[in-house]
Motif scaffolding. Structure first.
Motif, mmCIF file in Angstrom:
data_model
loop_
_atom_site.group_PDB
_atom_site.id
_atom_site.type_symbol
_atom_site.label_atom_id
_atom_site.label_comp_id
_atom_site.label_asym_id
_atom_site.label_seq_id
_atom_site.Cartn_x
_atom_site.Cartn_y
_atom_site.Cartn_z
ATOM 1 N N ALA A 17 0.844 -1.324 0.053
ATOM 2 C CA ALA A 17 0.021 -0.038 -0.034
ATOM 3 C C ALA A 17 0.894 1.240 -0.185
ATOM 4 C CB ALA A 17 -0.854 -0.009 1.190
ATOM 5 N N ARG A 18 0.351 2.420 -0.759
ATOM 6 C CA ARG A 18 1.204 3.687 -0.448
ATOM 7 C C ARG A 18 0.576 4.533 0.641
ATOM 8 N NH1 ARG A 18 -0.010 6.519 -5.948
ATOM 9 N NH2 ARG A 18 2.345 7.503 -5.741
ATOM 10 N N PHE A 19 1.756 4.977 1.271
ATOM 11 C CA PHE A 19 1.369 5.892 2.456
ATOM 12 C C PHE A 19 1.787 7.317 2.032
ATOM 13 C CE2 PHE A 19 1.221 1.792 4.399
ATOM 14 C CZ PHE A 19 0.649 1.807 5.569
ATOM 15 N N PHE A 20 0.701 8.328 2.573
ATOM 16 C CA PHE A 20 1.077 9.654 2.104
ATOM 17 C C PHE A 20 1.182 10.619 3.497
ATOM 18 C CE2 PHE A 20 -1.602 7.555 -0.823
ATOM 19 C CZ PHE A 20 -1.107 7.848 -2.008
ATOM 20 N N PRO A 21 1.957 11.434 3.383
ATOM 21 C CA PRO A 21 2.013 12.167 4.595
ATOM 22 C C PRO A 21 0.866 13.345 4.973
ATOM 23 C CG PRO A 21 3.332 13.378 2.544
ATOM 24 C CD PRO A 21 2.874 12.144 2.276
ATOM 25 N N PHE A 22 0.758 13.300 6.022
ATOM 26 C CA PHE A 22 -0.711 14.378 6.681
ATOM 27 C C PHE A 22 -0.204 15.062 8.015
ATOM 28 C CE2 PHE A 22 -2.292 10.734 4.378
ATOM 29 C CZ PHE A 22 -3.446 11.258 3.718
ATOM 30 N N HIS A 23 -0.746 16.077 8.107
ATOM 31 C CA HIS A 23 -0.646 16.746 9.458
ATOM 32 C C HIS A 23 -1.783 16.774 10.148
ATOM 33 C CE1 HIS A 23 -1.184 20.197 11.836
ATOM 34 N NE2 HIS A 23 0.209 20.089 12.309
ATOM 35 N N ILE A 24 -1.945 16.411 11.468
ATOM 36 C CA ILE A 24 -2.902 16.156 12.399
ATOM 37 C C ILE A 24 -3.064 17.381 13.457
ATOM 38 C CG2 ILE A 24 -4.283 14.876 14.134
ATOM 39 C CD1 ILE A 24 -3.512 12.419 12.677
ATOM 40 N N SER A 25 -3.814 18.272 13.519
ATOM 41 C CA SER A 25 -3.745 19.155 14.684
ATOM 42 C C SER A 25 -4.981 18.785 15.704
ATOM 43 C CB SER A 25 -3.785 20.641 14.531
ATOM 44 O OG SER A 25 -4.910 20.938 13.660
ATOM 45 N N LEU A 26 -4.941 18.866 16.968
ATOM 46 C CA LEU A 26 -5.788 18.904 18.042
ATOM 47 C C LEU A 26 -5.840 20.186 18.727
ATOM 48 C CD1 LEU A 26 -7.975 17.249 19.744
ATOM 49 C CD2 LEU A 26 -6.213 16.669 21.166
ATOM 50 N N VAL A 73 2.005 12.229 10.187
ATOM 51 C CA VAL A 73 1.800 10.816 10.339
ATOM 52 C C VAL A 73 2.039 10.358 8.698
ATOM 53 C CG1 VAL A 73 0.248 10.724 12.173
ATOM 54 C CG2 VAL A 73 -0.829 10.982 9.802
ATOM 55 N N LEU A 74 2.093 9.129 8.353
ATOM 56 C CA LEU A 74 1.827 8.400 7.140
ATOM 57 C C LEU A 74 0.831 7.781 7.257
ATOM 58 C CD1 LEU A 74 5.482 7.555 6.502
ATOM 59 C CD2 LEU A 74 4.309 9.069 5.291
ATOM 60 N N ALA A 75 -0.092 7.708 6.190
ATOM 61 C CA ALA A 75 -1.398 7.073 6.322
ATOM 62 C C ALA A 75 -1.713 6.671 4.603
ATOM 63 C CB ALA A 75 -2.566 7.818 6.742
ATOM 64 N N THR A 76 -2.638 5.501 4.656
ATOM 65 C CA THR A 76 -2.819 5.093 3.562
ATOM 66 C C THR A 76 -3.905 5.974 2.860
ATOM 67 O OG1 THR A 76 -4.464 3.880 4.299
ATOM 68 C CG2 THR A 76 -2.322 2.589 3.783
ATOM 69 N N SER A 77 -4.791 7.054 3.629
ATOM 70 C CA SER A 77 -5.650 7.780 2.814
ATOM 71 C C SER A 77 -6.005 8.669 3.707
ATOM 72 C CB SER A 77 -6.971 6.797 2.839
ATOM 73 O OG SER A 77 -7.570 6.388 3.875
ATOM 74 N N LEU A 78 -6.777 9.697 3.387
ATOM 75 C CA LEU A 78 -7.262 10.993 4.183
ATOM 76 C C LEU A 78 -8.140 10.626 5.427
ATOM 77 C CD1 LEU A 78 -7.394 13.953 5.175
ATOM 78 C CD2 LEU A 78 -9.143 14.198 3.145
ATOM 79 N N GLU A 79 -8.896 9.609 4.829
ATOM 80 C CA GLU A 79 -9.795 8.877 5.984
ATOM 81 C C GLU A 79 -9.351 8.107 7.076
ATOM 82 O OE1 GLU A 79 -13.200 9.693 6.613
ATOM 83 O OE2 GLU A 79 -12.863 10.976 4.925
ATOM 84 N N ALA A 80 -8.108 7.480 6.674
ATOM 85 C CA ALA A 80 -7.503 6.721 7.863
ATOM 86 C C ALA A 80 -6.735 7.888 8.739
ATOM 87 C CB ALA A 80 -6.235 5.960 7.041
ATOM 88 N N ALA A 81 -6.052 8.786 8.205
ATOM 89 C CA ALA A 81 -5.644 9.894 8.933
ATOM 90 C C ALA A 81 -6.615 10.727 9.908
ATOM 91 C CB ALA A 81 -4.915 10.891 8.318
ATOM 92 N N ARG A 82 -7.828 10.816 9.297
ATOM 93 C CA ARG A 82 -8.963 11.414 10.142
ATOM 94 C C ARG A 82 -9.321 10.428 11.204
ATOM 95 N NH1 ARG A 82 -11.802 14.030 4.980
ATOM 96 N NH2 ARG A 82 -11.142 16.003 5.112
ATOM 97 N N ARG A 83 -9.327 8.989 10.947
ATOM 98 C CA ARG A 83 -9.887 8.092 12.094
ATOM 99 C C ARG A 83 -8.873 8.107 13.243
ATOM 100 N NH1 ARG A 83 -11.219 4.891 7.531
ATOM 101 N NH2 ARG A 83 -9.230 3.873 7.672
#
Length: 322
Positions: A17-26, A73-83
């Motif tokens: 699977a391909r993993f994409f970089p994301f930023h998460i802020s709380l 983070v690295l995640a397979t999708s935007l929804e995975a990062a949101r979860r």
């Protein structure tokens, strides 16, 4: 070989699977504190990694501040990062409720997730996260609640004392504050029971982003514009998404919660799901009614949202810019 922003990994099931970089802020705690003592910082930090683990997400670098947290983070999708982001919020909310007896402290707190779609953006975000420490007058290398100190050390650390995977059930509850399965993680704890960041952060990805040059990393930390990054990562996200994009989120949640499409949900299931979506995602009553295939007055009742003026009337007529 140059830096690869998107990486391919083998999943536990053997598939690639391909993993994409994301930023998460709380964000969002203006009148209260997320962390009030060292235990709180420690718990939030551990929940970052536990939430990521349970959602199949890999943490690159993080920082926990008194009233907010940032994670790349690295995640397979935007929804995975949101979860992973929403799982972090859920765990923190439950912890605050248990410890302080304060319910719904994080109800109005948003979790914002942004894909990092070019190398400049990746480097700027990876530098912006530890920059939060410098902006409050602390030395980044001395701040205990940031994985900065895992970087440019080749994954080596003298702090490793006890393997998380070897903890007994009681030790796991006391030290990690969870019942999650941690039997296969490579994480280590130091003598104070805190996570050793070199054992749980993806320091290889960050080092590759800066061409394995620590001076390049430090220079970027010093030059990054915090106001610009906050605008890009947080403020700009607080806009309504088009129906087609928002419907993907609704479909994903209905599938994960009830193994159904929104059209197949029973009234009782909608009663559970609609308030959650309204609290946790940026949407309007008309958009939520459209995507959930409900009457507007039913959504208003579930969200306790009274009718508003012209803005929502425009949204109700199909203005997807809201």
């Amino acid at each position: 070989m140059g830096f690869e922003r998107v990486v391919t990994r083998t999943l536990p099931n053997g598939l690639s699977a391909r993993f994409f970089p994301f930023h998460i802020s709380l964000e969002g705690l203006e009148s209260n504190l997320l962390c009030r003592d060292d235990e709180d910082y420690d718990v939030v930090e551990k929940y970052i990694f536990i939430s990521a683990l349970e959602c199949g997400v890999d943490v690159i670098i993080h920082v926990v501040m008194s009233n907010h947290a940032h994670v790349s983070v690295l995640a397979t999708s935007l929804e995975a990062a949101r979860r992973a982001a929403n799982e972090l919020k859920r765990r923190c909310s439950m912890y605050i409720s248990r410890k302080y007896g304060e319910n719904n402290v994080l109800l109005g707190t948003s979790v914002d997730v942004q894909m990092l779609d070019n190398n400049w953006y990746v480097r700027s975000v990876l530098a912006y996260i530890p920059r939060n420490v410098a902006d409050i007058g602390c030395r980044i290398e001395d701040y205990p609640w940031c994985s900065y100190r895992a970087m440019f050390a080749g994954g080596k650390s003298a702090d490793g004392y006890k393997a998380v995977a070897a903890l007994s059930r009681r030790e796991k509850e006391d030290l990690m504050h969870t019942h999650a399965d941690l039997s296969k993680v490579p994480w280590m704890l130091d003598r104070n029971g805190h996570l050793v960041p070199a054992t749980c952060s993806n320091w290889e990805y960050l080092e590759a982003a800066f061409n394995h040059d620590q001076a390049f990393f430090l220079k970027t930390i010093g030059s990054v514009n915090p106001d610009e990054m906050k605008q890009k990562l947080i403020t700009n996200l607080r806009a309504w998404r088009p129906d087609a994009e928002f419907l993907l989120t609704v479909n994903d949640l209905a599938g994960r919660w009830f193994q159904k499409t929104p059209a197949e949900l029973t009234p009782e299931q909608k009663i559970r799901l609609v308030p959650y979506i309204y609290r946790c995602y940026r949407t309007s009553v008309p958009q939520l009614a459209r995507c959930m295939r409900m009457k507007r007055e039913d959504v208003e009742r579930l969200t306790q949202k009274p009718r508003r003026g012209n803005a929502e009337r425009r949204a109700d007529s199909g203005d997807e810019g809201r």
